[in-house]
Write a protein that holds these residues in place. Sequence first.
Motif, PDB file in Angstrom:
ATOM      1  N   ASP A  56     -97.520  10.018  36.096  1.00 16.02           N
ATOM      2  CA  ASP A  56     -98.750  10.592  36.630  1.00 16.02           C
ATOM      3  C   ASP A  56     -98.580  11.137  38.050  1.00 16.02           C
ATOM      4  N   ILE A  57     -97.406  10.980  38.615  1.00 17.59           N
ATOM      5  CA  ILE A  57     -97.146  11.487  39.968  1.00 17.59           C
ATOM      6  C   ILE A  57     -96.188  12.674  39.855  1.00 17.59           C
ATOM      7  N   PRO A  58     -96.629  13.890  40.233  1.00 19.57           N
ATOM      8  CA  PRO A  58     -95.801  15.087  40.092  1.00 19.57           C
ATOM      9  C   PRO A  58     -94.465  14.991  40.823  1.00 19.57           C
ATOM     10  N   GLU A  59     -94.463  14.332  41.965  1.00 19.17           N
ATOM     11  CA  GLU A  59     -93.216  14.232  42.717  1.00 19.17           C
ATOM     12  C   GLU A  59     -92.150  13.447  41.931  1.00 19.17           C
ATOM     13  N   ASN A  60     -92.573  12.429  41.220  1.00 17.67           N
ATOM     14  CA  ASN A  60     -91.615  11.660  40.414  1.00 17.67           C
ATOM     15  C   ASN A  60     -91.039  12.496  39.276  1.00 17.67           C
ATOM     16  N   ILE A  61     -91.897  13.314  38.677  1.00 20.95           N
ATOM     17  CA  ILE A  61     -91.435  14.209  37.621  1.00 20.95           C
ATOM     18  C   ILE A  61     -90.425  15.200  38.166  1.00 20.95           C
ATOM     19  N   GLU A  62     -90.726  15.741  39.353  1.00 20.29           N
ATOM     20  CA  GLU A  62     -89.820  16.713  39.959  1.00 20.29           C
ATOM     21  C   GLU A  62     -88.470  16.079  40.288  1.00 20.29           C
ATOM     22  N   VAL A 100     -85.791   1.171  24.511  1.00 21.81           N
ATOM     23  CA  VAL A 100     -84.364   0.897  24.383  1.00 21.81           C
ATOM     24  C   VAL A 100     -83.741   0.540  25.735  1.00 21.81           C
ATOM     25  N   ASP A 101     -84.448   0.842  26.842  1.00 16.39           N
ATOM     26  CA  ASP A 101     -83.901   0.547  28.166  1.00 16.39           C
ATOM     27  C   ASP A 101     -85.036   0.496  29.178  1.00 16.39           C
ATOM     28  N   TYR A 102     -84.702   0.017  30.368  1.00 22.38           N
ATOM     29  CA  TYR A 102     -85.704  -0.202  31.422  1.00 22.38           C
ATOM     30  C   TYR A 102     -85.026   0.058  32.767  1.00 22.38           C
ATOM     31  N   ILE A 103     -85.440   1.125  33.441  1.00 18.38           N
ATOM     32  CA  ILE A 103     -84.863   1.502  34.729  1.00 18.38           C
ATOM     33  C   ILE A 103     -85.928   1.350  35.806  1.00 18.38           C
ATOM     34  N   THR A 104     -85.577   0.687  36.899  1.00 15.60           N
ATOM     35  CA  THR A 104     -86.548   0.475  37.981  1.00 15.60           C
ATOM     36  C   THR A 104     -86.412   1.547  39.057  1.00 15.60           C
ATOM     37  N   LYS A 105     -87.551   1.867  39.660  1.00 14.08           N
ATOM     38  CA  LYS A 105     -87.582   2.799  40.790  1.00 14.08           C
ATOM     39  C   LYS A 105     -87.337   2.029  42.080  1.00 14.08           C
ATOM     40  N   PRO A 106     -86.792   2.663  43.115  1.00 10.01           N
ATOM     41  CA  PRO A 106     -86.328   4.054  43.121  1.00 10.01           C
ATOM     42  C   PRO A 106     -85.088   4.230  42.244  1.00 10.01           C
ATOM     43  N   ILE A 107     -85.018   5.365  41.579  1.00  6.59           N
ATOM     44  CA  ILE A 107     -83.963   5.592  40.608  1.00  6.59           C
ATOM     45  C   ILE A 107     -82.632   5.911  41.271  1.00  6.59           C
ATOM     46  N   SER A 108     -81.562   5.635  40.542  1.00  6.80           N
ATOM     47  CA  SER A 108     -80.221   6.064  40.912  1.00  6.80           C
ATOM     48  C   SER A 108     -79.822   7.168  39.932  1.00  6.80           C
ATOM     49  N   PRO A 109     -79.701   8.413  40.410  1.00  9.69           N
ATOM     50  CA  PRO A 109     -79.385   9.520  39.491  1.00  9.69           C
ATOM     51  C   PRO A 109     -78.211   9.255  38.560  1.00  9.69           C
ATOM     52  N   PRO A 110     -77.074   8.709  39.049  1.00 14.38           N
ATOM     53  CA  PRO A 110     -75.958   8.443  38.110  1.00 14.38           C
ATOM     54  C   PRO A 110     -76.332   7.462  37.013  1.00 14.38           C
ATOM     55  N   ILE A 111     -77.142   6.442  37.365  1.00 11.32           N
ATOM     56  CA  ILE A 111     -77.556   5.459  36.356  1.00 11.32           C
ATOM     57  C   ILE A 111     -78.462   6.103  35.322  1.00 11.32           C
ATOM     58  N   VAL A 112     -79.411   6.921  35.792  1.00 11.92           N
ATOM     59  CA  VAL A 112     -80.311   7.605  34.861  1.00 11.92           C
ATOM     60  C   VAL A 112     -79.513   8.485  33.906  1.00 11.92           C
ATOM     61  N   SER A 113     -78.588   9.282  34.437  1.00  5.93           N
ATOM     62  CA  SER A 113     -77.777  10.170  33.597  1.00  5.93           C
ATOM     63  C   SER A 113     -76.944   9.389  32.595  1.00  5.93           C
TER      64      SER A 113
END
Length: 345
Positions: free
Chosen positions: A14-20, A104-117
Amino acid sequence: MLDTEKRTVLVVDDIPENIELLSAVLRNEYKVKAALNGELALKIARSDNKPDIILLDVMMPKMDGYEVCRQLKLDVSTASIPVIFVTAKSEVIDEQKGFDFGAVDYITKPISPPIVSARIKSHLALYDQSRHLERLVAQRTQDLHKTRLEVIHRLGKAAEYKDNETGMHVIRMSYFCKFMAERLGMSEEWVDLLHNAAPMHDIGKIGIPDAILLKPGKLDNEEWEVMKNHAAYGGEIIGDSDEPLLNMAREIAVCHHEKWDGTGYPNGLAGKDIPLSARIVSIADVFDALTSERPYKKAWSEERAIDLIKSEAGKHFDPDLVPLFLSCLDEVRSVQKRFRDESFD
């Protein structure tokens, strides 16, 4: 890689900045779709162009991520899409809740781009493997079903050949049964079962001595009593089974010579105590036998056979099924032309 070849990731927050932020991480490798709320996320997920994976925030107004995930998993069209929660809720109980809802998974913010990828690549690979295995299982199941039906048809033909039949009889009468069941409004599954079980109706004739089965003249009383055993033999050959097709084949083999008025065999059943499948087969079997030429008899005319079927309504045959059969005569004639017997001249 062309954009049309990229896998699609749906990012829900719901936060545009997070989507970006997530889009910036993913757009070089994936086609990214976005939704600012749960309702829009469900609409996108259920569209014709479904995402391959969903990154889903938990804390959203109106419909939170847990509810979105729950609805996705309840819908057969979206249940298999992998869902990864991406959220600031970092407690173990929150993570467990996410998995309980089917993520299938659970990632906490703030995100780590390498982990997300890395997580997305891993789960897409697992998703692809799962779908490949499902396709293999589906194909194998289809092959087994086809083989099983072929065996049933061959056994049905074997019984007919032993009885001076051509083998086309079981094909024709099984189609007649199919037409009647469709007219009766039975489910597609039931119609299919009947169509494939009907050819087994006379399998018990394999157990009848050739001296009786192939006798050119009329059977005497003692011989006729032996002949009638083929219904019970059919039940014994097919046996008891929890498999629906074999279960229906057995009830047809045992009961297709029962008569509506209770004078049939082997158990003297009457009326609706006779299974519907056997009541349908009875009409189809008799009509095709009457209108088919055999070494020991000429084929009856259609008009003569119909007159007999009508006259036996309420006696031999279920009176409600007789007019149903007569309404199928156009289809019956088409099958008779398509699956003709060889001449016995």
